[in-house]
Design a protein around this motif. Structure first.
Motif, PDB file in Angstrom:
ATOM      1  N   GLU A  93       0.575  -1.182   0.054  1.00 38.06           N
ATOM      2  CA  GLU A  93       0.102   0.020  -0.013  1.00 38.06           C
ATOM      3  C   GLU A  93       0.739   1.173   0.015  1.00 38.06           C
ATOM      4  O   GLU A  93       0.396   2.393  -0.011  1.00 38.06           O
ATOM      5  CB  GLU A  93      -1.058   0.022   1.315  1.00 38.06           C
ATOM      6  N   ILE A  94       2.067   1.142   0.257  1.00 37.12           N
ATOM      7  CA  ILE A  94       2.857   2.475   0.112  1.00 37.12           C
ATOM      8  C   ILE A  94       2.733   3.206  -0.854  1.00 37.12           C
ATOM      9  O   ILE A  94       2.593   4.531  -0.731  1.00 37.12           O
ATOM     10  CB  ILE A  94       4.382   2.113   0.417  1.00 37.12           C
ATOM     11  N   PRO A  95       2.642   2.730  -2.039  1.00 39.97           N
ATOM     12  CA  PRO A  95       2.660   3.977  -3.365  1.00 39.97           C
ATOM     13  C   PRO A  95       1.208   4.595  -3.357  1.00 39.97           C
ATOM     14  O   PRO A  95       1.256   5.613  -3.560  1.00 39.97           O
ATOM     15  CB  PRO A  95       2.705   2.781  -4.513  1.00 39.97           C
ATOM     16  N   SER A  96       0.363   3.927  -2.880  1.00 35.12           N
ATOM     17  CA  SER A  96      -0.906   4.557  -3.030  1.00 35.12           C
ATOM     18  C   SER A  96      -1.064   5.476  -1.869  1.00 35.12           C
ATOM     19  O   SER A  96      -1.869   6.423  -2.052  1.00 35.12           O
ATOM     20  CB  SER A  96      -2.345   3.514  -3.000  1.00 35.12           C
ATOM     21  N   LEU A  97      -0.753   5.257  -0.652  1.00 36.67           N
ATOM     22  CA  LEU A  97      -0.581   5.953   0.297  1.00 36.67           C
ATOM     23  C   LEU A  97       0.380   7.515  -0.050  1.00 36.67           C
ATOM     24  O   LEU A  97      -0.166   8.476   0.451  1.00 36.67           O
ATOM     25  CB  LEU A  97       0.080   5.435   1.523  1.00 36.67           C
ATOM     26  N   ARG A  98       1.273   7.351  -0.542  1.00 36.47           N
ATOM     27  CA  ARG A  98       2.181   8.381  -0.897  1.00 36.47           C
ATOM     28  C   ARG A  98       1.305   9.412  -1.918  1.00 36.47           C
ATOM     29  O   ARG A  98       1.259  10.539  -2.120  1.00 36.47           O
ATOM     30  CB  ARG A  98       3.428   7.918  -1.899  1.00 36.47           C
ATOM     31  N   ARG A  99       0.615   8.664  -2.952  1.00 38.42           N
ATOM     32  CA  ARG A  99      -0.202   9.364  -3.816  1.00 38.42           C
ATOM     33  C   ARG A  99      -1.255  10.112  -2.984  1.00 38.42           C
ATOM     34  O   ARG A  99      -1.596  11.418  -3.381  1.00 38.42           O
ATOM     35  CB  ARG A  99      -0.773   8.309  -4.872  1.00 38.42           C
ATOM     36  N   GLU A 100      -1.851   9.370  -2.146  1.00 41.84           N
ATOM     37  CA  GLU A 100      -2.991  10.155  -1.314  1.00 41.84           C
ATOM     38  C   GLU A 100      -2.277  11.306  -0.567  1.00 41.84           C
ATOM     39  O   GLU A 100      -3.090  12.270  -0.471  1.00 41.84           O
ATOM     40  CB  GLU A 100      -3.625   9.157  -0.454  1.00 41.84           C
ATOM     41  N   MET A 101      -1.250  11.216  -0.156  1.00 41.63           N
ATOM     42  CA  MET A 101      -0.634  12.359   0.656  1.00 41.63           C
ATOM     43  C   MET A 101      -0.291  13.318  -0.255  1.00 41.63           C
ATOM     44  O   MET A 101      -0.497  14.725   0.023  1.00 41.63           O
ATOM     45  CB  MET A 101       0.844  11.723   1.235  1.00 41.63           C
ATOM     46  N   ARG A 102       0.303  13.206  -1.581  1.00 39.14           N
ATOM     47  CA  ARG A 102       0.495  14.221  -2.639  1.00 39.14           C
ATOM     48  C   ARG A 102      -0.732  14.810  -2.744  1.00 39.14           C
ATOM     49  O   ARG A 102      -0.817  16.135  -3.026  1.00 39.14           O
ATOM     50  CB  ARG A 102       1.345  13.692  -3.577  1.00 39.14           C
ATOM     51  N   ILE A 103      -1.936  14.224  -3.019  1.00 37.71           N
ATOM     52  CA  ILE A 103      -3.231  14.836  -3.253  1.00 37.71           C
ATOM     53  C   ILE A 103      -3.750  15.717  -2.248  1.00 37.71           C
ATOM     54  O   ILE A 103      -4.144  16.859  -2.419  1.00 37.71           O
ATOM     55  CB  ILE A 103      -4.130  13.740  -3.891  1.00 37.71           C
ATOM     56  N   TRP A 104      -3.602  15.262  -1.084  1.00 37.32           N
ATOM     57  CA  TRP A 104      -3.889  15.966   0.178  1.00 37.32           C
ATOM     58  C   TRP A 104      -3.113  16.956   0.342  1.00 37.32           C
ATOM     59  O   TRP A 104      -3.935  18.204   0.657  1.00 37.32           O
ATOM     60  CB  TRP A 104      -3.808  15.094   1.264  1.00 37.32           C
ATOM     61  N   ARG A 105      -1.923  17.237   0.005  1.00 33.59           N
ATOM     62  CA  ARG A 105      -1.089  18.406   0.076  1.00 33.59           C
ATOM     63  C   ARG A 105      -1.445  19.402  -0.970  1.00 33.59           C
ATOM     64  O   ARG A 105      -1.483  20.403  -0.721  1.00 33.59           O
ATOM     65  CB  ARG A 105       0.437  17.942   0.175  1.00 33.59           C
ATOM     66  N   MET A 106      -1.710  18.972  -2.062  1.00 35.60           N
ATOM     67  CA  MET A 106      -2.038  19.966  -3.317  1.00 35.60           C
ATOM     68  C   MET A 106      -3.226  20.341  -2.981  1.00 35.60           C
ATOM     69  O   MET A 106      -3.815  21.469  -3.411  1.00 35.60           O
ATOM     70  CB  MET A 106      -2.109  19.100  -4.568  1.00 35.60           C
ATOM     71  N   ALA A 107      -4.374  19.874  -2.202  1.00 37.21           N
ATOM     72  CA  ALA A 107      -5.623  20.572  -1.906  1.00 37.21           C
ATOM     73  C   ALA A 107      -5.780  21.211  -0.868  1.00 37.21           C
ATOM     74  O   ALA A 107      -6.426  21.800  -0.498  1.00 37.21           O
ATOM     75  CB  ALA A 107      -6.487  19.339  -1.469  1.00 37.21           C
ATOM     76  N   GLY A 108      -4.330  21.422  -0.069  1.00 30.81           N
ATOM     77  CA  GLY A 108      -4.226  22.597   0.918  1.00 30.81           C
ATOM     78  C   GLY A 108      -4.100  21.706   2.236  1.00 30.81           C
ATOM     79  O   GLY A 108      -3.497  22.547   3.261  1.00 30.81           O
ATOM     80  N   GLY A 109      -4.073  20.436   2.435  1.00 27.54           N
ATOM     81  CA  GLY A 109      -3.799  19.982   3.853  1.00 27.54           C
ATOM     82  C   GLY A 109      -4.515  20.304   5.003  1.00 27.54           C
ATOM     83  O   GLY A 109      -5.690  20.561   4.705  1.00 27.54           O
ATOM     84  N   PHE A 110      -3.953  20.708   6.099  1.00 32.66           N
ATOM     85  CA  PHE A 110      -4.652  21.115   7.000  1.00 32.66           C
ATOM     86  C   PHE A 110      -5.361  22.734   6.999  1.00 32.66           C
ATOM     87  O   PHE A 110      -6.091  23.202   7.412  1.00 32.66           O
ATOM     88  CB  PHE A 110      -3.994  21.001   8.340  1.00 32.66           C
ATOM     89  N   ARG A 111      -4.604  23.505   5.966  1.00 28.74           N
ATOM     90  CA  ARG A 111      -4.911  24.657   5.888  1.00 28.74           C
ATOM     91  C   ARG A 111      -6.174  25.074   5.090  1.00 28.74           C
ATOM     92  O   ARG A 111      -6.694  26.028   5.087  1.00 28.74           O
ATOM     93  CB  ARG A 111      -3.772  25.500   5.102  1.00 28.74           C
ATOM     94  N   ALA A 112      -6.649  23.941   4.181  1.00 29.45           N
ATOM     95  CA  ALA A 112      -7.675  23.883   3.414  1.00 29.45           C
ATOM     96  C   ALA A 112      -9.148  24.057   4.308  1.00 29.45           C
ATOM     97  O   ALA A 112     -10.066  24.749   3.652  1.00 29.45           O
ATOM     98  CB  ALA A 112      -7.864  22.880   2.648  1.00 29.45           C
ATOM     99  N   GLY A 113      -9.113  23.779   5.598  1.00 26.58           N
ATOM    100  CA  GLY A 113     -10.359  23.856   6.216  1.00 26.58           C
ATOM    101  C   GLY A 113     -11.316  22.830   5.629  1.00 26.58           C
ATOM    102  O   GLY A 113     -11.522  21.932   5.386  1.00 26.58           O
ATOM    103  N   HIS A 114     -12.436  23.896   5.491  1.00 23.74           N
ATOM    104  CA  HIS A 114     -13.719  23.089   4.889  1.00 23.74           C
ATOM    105  C   HIS A 114     -13.960  23.576   3.295  1.00 23.74           C
ATOM    106  O   HIS A 114     -15.051  23.513   2.758  1.00 23.74           O
ATOM    107  CB  HIS A 114     -15.158  23.669   5.713  1.00 23.74           C
ATOM    108  N   ARG A 115     -12.986  23.950   2.601  1.00 27.08           N
ATOM    109  CA  ARG A 115     -12.926  24.314   1.424  1.00 27.08           C
ATOM    110  C   ARG A 115     -13.522  22.977   0.132  1.00 27.08           C
ATOM    111  O   ARG A 115     -14.225  23.281  -0.384  1.00 27.08           O
ATOM    112  CB  ARG A 115     -11.691  25.158   0.639  1.00 27.08           C
ATOM    113  N   TYR A 116     -12.874  21.783   0.760  1.00 26.06           N
ATOM    114  CA  TYR A 116     -13.266  20.992  -0.140  1.00 26.06           C
ATOM    115  C   TYR A 116     -14.063  19.708   0.446  1.00 26.06           C
ATOM    116  O   TYR A 116     -13.248  19.393   1.730  1.00 26.06           O
ATOM    117  CB  TYR A 116     -11.855  20.158  -0.616  1.00 26.06           C
ATOM    118  N   PRO A 117     -15.098  19.418   0.231  1.00 28.30           N
ATOM    119  CA  PRO A 117     -15.990  18.196   1.018  1.00 28.30           C
ATOM    120  C   PRO A 117     -15.233  16.896   0.787  1.00 28.30           C
ATOM    121  O   PRO A 117     -14.584  16.796   0.199  1.00 28.30           O
ATOM    122  CB  PRO A 117     -17.384  18.314   0.391  1.00 28.30           C
TER     123      PRO A 117
END
Length: 65
Positions: free
Chosen positions: A41-65
């Motif tokens: 699962e490591i490659p898919s976890l890395r991909r998910e983390m990259r997408i999460w960071r591009m979406a703003g991570g913790f700073r995004a707040g509730h912008r993305y449902p």
């Protein structure tokens, strides 16, 4: 006068599988399966983390449902 029972010598089979050996084998098996699943699962976890960071991570707040 106390009556003592005759004690038989304790014989242990060294070749048999006792409970501790079975538990160690089960722990090794479960650990190996967990490690294999994590490596799978490591490659898919890395991909998910990259997408999460591009979406703003913790700073995004509730912008993305």
């Amino acid at each position: 006068m106390k009556v003592r029972r005759a004690r038989r010598p304790v014989t242990r089979r060294r070749g048999g599988t006792n409970g501790q050996r079975v538990l160690k084998a089960e722990a090794a098996l479960v650990g190996g399966v967990a490690l294999a699943l994590l490596c799978w699962e490591i490659p898919s976890l890395r991909r998910e983390m990259r997408i999460w960071r591009m979406a703003g991570g913790f700073r995004a707040g509730h912008r993305y449902p």
